[in-house]
Design an enzyme around this catalytic site. Sequence first.
Site, PDB file in Angstrom:
ATOM      1  N   SER A  27     -43.575  -1.691 -75.445  1.00 35.02           N
ATOM      2  CA  SER A  27     -42.380  -0.931 -76.194  1.00 35.02           C
ATOM      3  C   SER A  27     -41.316  -2.236 -76.739  1.00 35.02           C
ATOM      4  O   SER A  27     -41.579  -3.158 -76.494  1.00 35.02           O
ATOM      5  CB  SER A  27     -41.285  -0.397 -75.311  1.00 35.02           C
TER       6      SER A  27
ATOM      7  N   TYR B 150     -36.442  -1.544 -67.637  1.00 30.14           N
ATOM      8  CA  TYR B 150     -37.998  -0.721 -68.743  1.00 30.14           C
ATOM      9  C   TYR B 150     -37.954  -2.031 -69.374  1.00 30.14           C
ATOM     10  O   TYR B 150     -39.011  -3.051 -69.706  1.00 30.14           O
ATOM     11  CB  TYR B 150     -36.931   0.408 -69.323  1.00 30.14           C
TER      12      TYR B 150
END
Length: 260
Positions: free
Chosen positions: A134, A147
């Site tokens: 990501s 995250y």
Amino acid sequence: MRVVLITGAASGLGWHLARACHARGDHLLLTDIDAGGLAARVAELDPARVLGIAGDICDPDLHRELLKGCRKRFGRLDVLLNNAGITHRSPTVQTDPAVFRKVMAVDYHAPLELTLSALPLLRESRGQVAAIGSMAGWMPVLGRAGYCAAKSALGQAFEVLRAEIDRDGIHLLMVYPSFLDTPIDRNALGADGKPAGHARSTIGKVRPADRMAEQLLDALKRRQQRLFPDRGSWAASLLWRIAPAFYYRQMSRRFAGEMG
């Protein structure tokens, strides 16, 4: 015959990857924690070319079952697509540490450990590995500390792993998307580990998962090392490095609604 193992295959990007690979003639080994959803997806495809094994991707027993089933059913493994993931939306100081541990387990430990377990099969086929990182692993995003940390760890580990397994003829692709229209955000955890009760904020456009699947498979075909599908987020990651104070101001305004 090409055999592809896809994690998190019952929905979102994983399901789009499964359909695209199936359309290309691949044999598939699909896994997901949602047993009912996975069974329904397998039933939509050609059962002669698809095997579904449900379970928790963090469980080493599932890893062993997947690889044993892969060898027994197909005799080989050509591509491992580490797609399964989880996120949270919660201020760091309010988040139960168990949430951070769960996100790290799913997004970092599980794909790394599964990949290491799959290396004997991948060496035999001189196969390929892809992992869904990501842009949040490259730049801070408010309310996503766990995250961001997990995706940063994943990216660093797999960037190192690439050079080490290249000697065995195994190709590795790291994918760095931004915001995708998938259940990972609709199923995000809140500070207490229950589903987040507020809508997500984003930077840039929310991209469709089917298009992301096609880009990923094309990148594998070209044997790319990295895929940055969203130039806007890639530019934002550069902004974070060049002008971090300005980046923080912009992000703080965009994500203010998530900070309570």
